[in-house]
Design a protein around this motif. Structure first.
Motif, mmCIF file in Angstrom:
data_model
loop_
_atom_site.group_PDB
_atom_site.id
_atom_site.type_symbol
_atom_site.label_atom_id
_atom_site.label_comp_id
_atom_site.label_asym_id
_atom_site.label_seq_id
_atom_site.Cartn_x
_atom_site.Cartn_y
_atom_site.Cartn_z
ATOM 1 N N GLU A 156 44.553 33.590 34.729
ATOM 2 C CA GLU A 156 44.422 32.238 34.176
ATOM 3 C C GLU A 156 44.846 31.190 35.203
ATOM 4 N N ARG A 157 45.947 31.486 35.899
ATOM 5 C CA ARG A 157 46.513 30.501 36.832
ATOM 6 C C ARG A 157 45.707 30.375 38.123
ATOM 7 N N VAL A 158 45.287 31.504 38.706
ATOM 8 C CA VAL A 158 44.676 31.443 40.041
ATOM 9 C C VAL A 158 43.154 31.456 40.012
ATOM 10 N N LEU A 159 42.576 31.778 38.862
ATOM 11 C CA LEU A 159 41.129 31.950 38.830
ATOM 12 C C LEU A 159 40.444 31.083 37.783
ATOM 13 N N PRO A 191 35.919 41.509 32.185
ATOM 14 C CA PRO A 191 36.973 40.481 32.215
ATOM 15 C C PRO A 191 38.388 41.037 32.164
ATOM 16 N N GLY A 192 39.275 40.302 32.842
ATOM 17 C CA GLY A 192 40.694 40.628 32.813
ATOM 18 C C GLY A 192 41.115 41.707 33.785
ATOM 19 N N THR A 193 40.246 42.053 34.732
ATOM 20 C CA THR A 193 40.528 43.129 35.681
ATOM 21 C C THR A 193 41.035 42.564 37.003
ATOM 22 N N ILE A 194 42.076 43.209 37.537
ATOM 23 C CA ILE A 194 42.527 42.938 38.904
ATOM 24 C C ILE A 194 42.493 44.255 39.670
ATOM 25 N N ILE A 195 41.710 44.309 40.724
ATOM 26 C CA ILE A 195 41.612 45.473 41.599
ATOM 27 C C ILE A 195 42.270 45.116 42.919
ATOM 28 N N GLY A 196 43.184 45.950 43.371
ATOM 29 C CA GLY A 196 43.933 45.670 44.591
ATOM 30 C C GLY A 196 43.117 45.910 45.853
ATOM 31 N N HIS A 197 43.829 46.106 46.966
ATOM 32 C CA HIS A 197 43.190 46.303 48.263
ATOM 33 C C HIS A 197 42.860 47.781 48.492
#
Length: 236
Positions: free
Chosen positions: A39-42, A98-104
């Protein structure tokens, strides 16, 4: 049986957004923190950022961010808000929901689906699998055809057993926690609310639920049956 996040994950600092894990006690709380980060960064800034390389036609909807060095192959669908880190491979036909964060340094395989999940650095989710409402640890492996079931039949809130008693996760949608360096073999299934400790291997075709401690091998004993088979010429 441990329900502390520190039991499952040991390296928060190198994750793309370490604050996802800061201040949480239970590992499933990372999903709520991930929603706040997104929500904050995207979402609020309305970001649509593609710093990676697209090899073919892809489909994007809503807000998203894709990091440098990431390669996305043809017919991938990204339904935002979703974040993909640097130096990842997103294979053909994958769907990021939606709502997914995939790292490096992650690999998301052909035709698999990731929904509202946190996938930590160096993890791999292989082809034709479903990861829904999950927290996947660093360098963990989800094999081909794996299903992380994320809702109970009666649609009640998912719970976890602990030394404190049965804990309500506060949601009717939650798949599994897969600890650092653990793996689920091909065609395995986790029931809603499964917690798998680090360095544990769930063997192919195995169905698990509840708490699986760290550093275990988990499989069903199944005798192999061999019988005589008639010679039948198969039709073209």
């Amino acid at each position: 049986m441990s329900v502390d996040a520190s039991y499952y994950f040991s390296d928060f600092g190198s994750f793309i957004y370490p604050e996802v894990f800061e201040g949480i006690r239970y590992p499933w709380e990372a999903l709520k923190k991930a929603d706040e980060v997104i929500e904050r960064v995207l979402t609020k800034p309305g970001v649509e950022s593609m710093l990676g390389e697209c090899k073919g036609r892809i489909h994007t909807y809503g807000c998203y961010s894709v990091g440098r060095g990431t390669v996305i192959y043809n017919d991938v669908t990204i339904i935002g808000p979703a974040i993909i880190g640097e130096d990842c491979e997103i294979m053909p036909g994958a769907v990021i929901r939606p709502g997914t964060i995939i790292g490096h340094h992650c690999v998301i395989g052909h035709g698999c689906e990731i929904k509202h999940s946190v996938v930590q650095n160096y993890a791999k989710v292989q082809s034709m699998s479903f990861v829904g409402d999950c927290v996947i640890g660093r360098s963990a492996r989800v094999g081909s055809g794996v299903i992380t079931a994320n809702r109970k039949f009666d649609q009640s809130n998912v719970t976890a057993r602990s030394d404190e008693g049965r804990l309500d996760m506060g949601t009717s949608f939650f798949g599994c926690v897969l600890g650092d360096h653990s793996r689920i073999g091909a065609n395995g299934v986790t029931q809603p609310g499964t917690l798998v400790g680090p360095y544990t291997w769930i063997y192919p075709g195995t169905v698990v639920r509840g708490f699986i401690p760290r550093q275990k091998r988990v499989y069903f004993e199944r005798p192999i049956v061999m019988e005589e088979n008639p010679i039948v010429e198969l039709k073209p």
